[in-house]
Enzyme design. Structure first.
Site, mmCIF file in Angstrom:
data_model
loop_
_atom_site.group_PDB
_atom_site.id
_atom_site.type_symbol
_atom_site.label_atom_id
_atom_site.label_comp_id
_atom_site.label_asym_id
_atom_site.label_seq_id
_atom_site.Cartn_x
_atom_site.Cartn_y
_atom_site.Cartn_z
ATOM 1 N N MET A 1 7.578 -4.502 -4.210
ATOM 2 C CA MET A 1 7.346 -3.120 -4.606
ATOM 3 C C MET A 1 7.278 -2.215 -3.373
ATOM 4 O O MET A 1 7.855 -1.117 -3.361
ATOM 5 C CB MET A 1 6.057 -3.006 -5.417
ATOM 6 N N LYS A 2 6.593 -2.652 -2.334
ATOM 7 C CA LYS A 2 6.456 -1.842 -1.125
ATOM 8 C C LYS A 2 7.818 -1.590 -0.475
ATOM 9 O O LYS A 2 8.104 -0.468 -0.035
ATOM 10 C CB LYS A 2 5.531 -2.553 -0.134
ATOM 11 N N LEU A 3 8.666 -2.595 -0.431
ATOM 12 C CA LEU A 3 9.974 -2.429 0.194
ATOM 13 C C LEU A 3 10.839 -1.439 -0.571
ATOM 14 O O LEU A 3 11.536 -0.617 0.023
ATOM 15 C CB LEU A 3 10.680 -3.776 0.324
ATOM 16 N N MET B 1 0.846 -1.196 0.000
ATOM 17 C CA MET B 1 0.000 0.000 0.000
ATOM 18 C C MET B 1 0.880 1.243 0.000
ATOM 19 O O MET B 1 1.748 1.393 0.863
ATOM 20 C CB MET B 1 -0.909 0.023 1.227
ATOM 21 N N ASN C 1 9.516 2.060 0.184
ATOM 22 C CA ASN C 1 9.891 2.517 1.520
ATOM 23 C C ASN C 1 11.390 2.772 1.623
ATOM 24 O O ASN C 1 11.826 3.627 2.397
ATOM 25 C CB ASN C 1 9.424 1.524 2.581
#
Length: 295
Positions: A171-173, A122, A176
């Site tokens: 993708m989230k990592l 997200m 971030n």
């Protein structure tokens, strides 16, 4: 108009994002069943019509999808496979949507042989979650994704299926990783400027209005300007966790990412200094000789 769901939806974990997701669903007239480890967080949602369950297994009863938004892999494993977890009474017939940020391999391991699991990275904050304005990056089987696409499109303004289970977490990592490095770089530049005699507020105003500033940097510059890191948008300890996960991902594929490693080290040190539950912009306090002093 396509119905977002054919039945109630469970939201497991009522931090800022989980509460935002549950609120968005309630605003759309969707039946919501919620659970949180500390039950008092469910009370405001229960007042709005959500069913507040005592255990995850109770929360998912009769639902077609369950959104897991807990802090880490250990918590996710307990929610799914613990004594009162989602799977305590047998296989879950709906779609499990793991929106907790964990290692991609971990979400695959936790999912095991469950037939209908997605992982969702997200992008956005609690306001985006509440308003259905998130960007959602999804991993898992295409057929499972399509079965809950209307639900995901209720929660996000952009919904992208990336590929196999674990893709959403990858993708989230990396996103971030970018945020952690950007915010730390801005904090370092600001501390250097102040140490050299420049006025801090002017420096932050200049950075925020420059071509170098991303929307995140412009947003976080206001945190640095105020020196207020309570009521976090994203907790520093969670950023430390994600930066460590990104560094481990890099090592597993033979990459050397010096910026990621340095940012991870700084965030871990800041967490050890007691800043973990403050906003991630509080990393600035790990750059000064006295991290407890005002910045």
């Amino acid at each position: 108009m396509t119905r977002a769901t054919n039945g109630p939806v469970a939201v497991l974990g009522l931090g800022r994002m989980g509460t935002g997701l549950a609120t968005c669903l309630l605003d759309q007239g969707i039946q919501v069943r919620v659970w949180n480890r500390s039950a008092e967080r469910a009370a405001p949602l229960a007042e709005r019509g959500a069913f507040a369950a005592a255990h995850p297994c109770d929360a998912v009863e009769g639902t077609t999808a369950a959104l897991c938004t807990v802090d880490d892999g250990e918590a996710l494993g307990a929610v799914l496979r613990g004594p009162d977890g989602v799977l305590a009474r047998g296989p879950y017939p709906g779609v499990l949507i793991c929106a907790s940020t964990v290692a991609p391999e971990e979400v695959v391991e936790i999912a095991g042989d469950l037939p209908s699991v997605l992982d969702v990275g997200m992008l956005g904050n609690r306001d985006h979650a509440r308003d259905g304005e998130l960007r959602l990056f999804v991993g898992g089987e295409k057929r499972v994704f399509e079965s809950v696409r209307p639900l995901l499109e209720t929660l996000g303004k952009e919904v992208v299926h990336l590929g196999a289970l674990g893709s959403g977490m990858r993708m989230k990592l990396l996103l971030n990783l970018l945020m952690g490095v950007e915010v730390q770089a801005m904090a370092e530049a600001t501390e250097l400027a102040a140490a050299c005699g420049l006025e801090r507020q002017q420096v932050l105003k200049t950075i925020a209005g420059s071509g170098f500033a991303s929307p995140v940097m412009a947003f976080k510059s206001r945190r640095l300007a105020s020196g207020r890191f309570d009521e976090p948008d994203f907790k520093l300890r969670l950023m430390a966790k994600d930066l460590m996960l990104a560094s481990k991902q890099a090592a597993s594929v033979g990459l050397n990412l010096p910026l990621a490693a340095a940012a991870a080290e700084t965030h871990v040190r800041a967490t050890e200094q007691g800043l973990g539950d403050e906003d991630c912009a509080a990393v600035v306090r790990a750059l000064t000789p006295n991290p407890g002093s005002d910045t």
